[in-house]
Design a protein around this motif. Structure first.
Motif, PDB file in Angstrom:
ATOM      1  N   SER A  34       0.854  -1.183   0.000  1.00 25.19           N
ATOM      2  CA  SER A  34       0.000   0.000   0.000  1.00 25.19           C
ATOM      3  C   SER A  34       0.889   1.232   0.000  1.00 25.19           C
ATOM      4  O   SER A  34       1.973   1.235   0.587  1.00 25.19           O
ATOM      5  CB  SER A  34      -0.922   0.002   1.223  1.00 25.19           C
ATOM      6  OG  SER A  34      -0.157   0.050   2.396  1.00 25.19           O
ATOM      7  N   THR A  85       1.032   5.399   0.625  1.00 20.14           N
ATOM      8  CA  THR A  85       0.373   6.517   1.281  1.00 20.14           C
ATOM      9  C   THR A  85       0.714   7.808   0.554  1.00 20.14           C
ATOM     10  O   THR A  85       1.891   8.171   0.461  1.00 20.14           O
ATOM     11  CB  THR A  85       0.855   6.627   2.749  1.00 20.14           C
ATOM     12  OG1 THR A  85       0.678   5.366   3.371  1.00 20.14           O
ATOM     13  CG2 THR A  85       0.095   7.697   3.493  1.00 20.14           C
ATOM     14  N   ASP A  95       5.878   3.945   0.531  1.00 19.50           N
ATOM     15  CA  ASP A  95       5.502   2.563   0.822  1.00 19.50           C
ATOM     16  C   ASP A  95       5.848   2.256   2.272  1.00 19.50           C
ATOM     17  O   ASP A  95       6.308   3.120   3.013  1.00 19.50           O
ATOM     18  CB  ASP A  95       6.161   1.586  -0.154  1.00 19.50           C
ATOM     19  CG  ASP A  95       7.672   1.519  -0.007  1.00 19.50           C
ATOM     20  OD1 ASP A  95       8.238   2.189   0.868  1.00 19.50           O
ATOM     21  OD2 ASP A  95       8.293   0.771  -0.793  1.00 19.50           O
TER      22      ASP A  95
END
Length: 154
Positions: A48, A50, A108
């Motif tokens: 994911s 950010t 990351d």
């Protein structure tokens, strides 16, 4: 043609026990490579990123080794240093970001910054993982067959 089996001890070939050992070692190596490939590909697939607003505070260039079909060469790439909202500094490659500008960067889990979020692994990466698993299974089966053949002949 006769129905006789060939002798296991043929001139110029290694003994069957050596063949079985080499196949077993190759199967283990391929299995380790397959595990590493699957872990790395899975971590990229489930990563994911950010989005954060960061300010570009500096720029510099770095030498990068690039390989193509004609050989290796070094290439100069532009790298900018960005200041994150928490005050930390990180580098990222960018040809577009100007010093003093504010931009959205993507972080990351390991703290690496990207100008755009990286693409998830494609079909080719997953096919290579499956091929490594398949190769290790085939080599393991061949190793077991060779061991059984060695045990049966003794």
């Amino acid at each position: 043609m006769t129905d006789e089996r060939r002798s296991d001890d043929r001139a110029g070939y290694p003994p069957p026990a050596v063949t079985a050992a080499v196949l077993a070692i190759a199967a283990i190596v391929f299995a380790v490579v397959a595990v590493v490939m699957i872990v790395e590909t899975s971590s990229r697939a489930f990563a994911s990123y950010t989005p954060l607003q960061a300010t570009v505070v500096d720029e510099h260039s770095e030498q990068l080794m690039v390989a193509d079909r004609r050989g290796n060469r070094t290439e100069t790439v532009r790298v900018v240093t960005v200041e994150l909202p928490d005050g930390a500094l990180t580098d990222l490659r960018s040809e577009d970001l100007a010093v003093g500008s504010t931009a959205t960067v993507y972080l990351d889990g390991s703290g690496a910054a990207y100008e755009t979020p990286p693409e998830p692994p494609g079909v080719l990466e997953w096919v290579l993982c499956a091929a490594a698993v398949g190769a290790s299974v085939v080599l393991a089966v061949l190793a077991v067959r060779s061991v059984r053949r060695v045990r049966a002949s003794t």
